[in-house]
Design an enzyme around this catalytic site. Structure first.
Site, mmCIF file in Angstrom:
data_model
loop_
_atom_site.group_PDB
_atom_site.id
_atom_site.type_symbol
_atom_site.label_atom_id
_atom_site.label_comp_id
_atom_site.label_asym_id
_atom_site.label_seq_id
_atom_site.Cartn_x
_atom_site.Cartn_y
_atom_site.Cartn_z
ATOM 1 N N ALA A 115 40.340 -39.012 -85.560
ATOM 2 C CA ALA A 115 39.174 -39.893 -85.663
ATOM 3 C C ALA A 115 37.917 -39.029 -85.799
ATOM 4 O O ALA A 115 37.563 -38.608 -86.890
ATOM 5 C CB ALA A 115 39.106 -40.821 -84.445
ATOM 6 N N CYS A 116 37.270 -38.746 -84.692
ATOM 7 C CA CYS A 116 35.965 -38.083 -84.738
ATOM 8 C C CYS A 116 36.024 -36.641 -85.225
ATOM 9 O O CYS A 116 35.097 -36.185 -85.886
ATOM 10 C CB CYS A 116 35.306 -38.181 -83.375
ATOM 11 N N VAL A 117 37.093 -35.912 -84.913
ATOM 12 C CA VAL A 117 37.185 -34.529 -85.390
ATOM 13 C C VAL A 117 37.304 -34.516 -86.911
ATOM 14 O O VAL A 117 36.551 -33.826 -87.599
ATOM 15 C CB VAL A 117 38.355 -33.775 -84.713
#
Length: 184
Positions: A115-117
């Site tokens: 997701a965020c990475v």
């Protein structure tokens, strides 16, 4: 090699290593230890450490789940960028923080891998940054009940495909914690 002018510096970006994000994450303790090693080395080498902190309904600002894990307290004067979207650049102060620090090369660690990475890696790369992923310093939770691959497979696949990422004038790649070179 960044395409950003007058941005020769490197920064370590630590994404969402918060209590509520990594509580059940794959190999949590080993990943947090690797990130702590990176943070310590960056501080010793006077490389900026930029902390990214997500907030949402599940991670309300100020709550225990929103806090960074106790093993990784941001240092005095180290920027903390608050975000509400996967890409750490989206509707945040990250770009202005990095510009002020004259940073064009990012060393990326944190959570969640899928997701965020990933979103931040792609967001950085398309904005002209060099983006290096630390392959043993990111993690995710088990989402197999919703059809996702196992956390180990998600991490492995991300490490693999990011090691082959290319674009004109930018550098990408995947390295292990002990291979990180902040001076490159």
């Amino acid at each position: 090699m960044t395409t950003l002018e007058n941005r020769p510096g490197t920064a370590l970006i630590v994404i969402d290593v918060q209590n509520g994000v990594v509580a059940g994450a794959h190999e949590r303790d080993a990943v947090v230890a690797n990130i702590a090693t990176l943070v310590g080395r960056a501080r010793e080498e006077k490389v900026p450490v930029v902390w990214v902190q997500h907030s949402s309904d599940e991670l309300p600002k100020g709550s225990d789940t929103w806090q960074y894990v106790p093993e990784l307290p941001p240092g005095d004067g180290e920027p903390v960028v608050e975000k509400e979207y996967g890409d750490s650049f989206e509707d945040t102060t990250l770009e202005s923080v990095l510009s002020e620090l004259k940073v064009g090369r990012l060393i990326v660690a944190g959570a969640q891998t899928d997701a965020c990475v990933r979103s931040t890696l792609h967001g950085a790369f398309t904005r002209g940054y060099d983006a290096i992923l630390v392959g043993d310093a990111h993690t995710t939770e088990d989402l197999t009940q919703w059809g996702a691959p196992s956390p180990a497979e998600v991490i492995s696949h991300t490490n693999l495909y990011w090691s082959f990422q290319t674009a004109p004038g930018r550098e990408a790649g995947t390295v292990k914690t002990e291979e990180v070179d902040f001076a490159s």
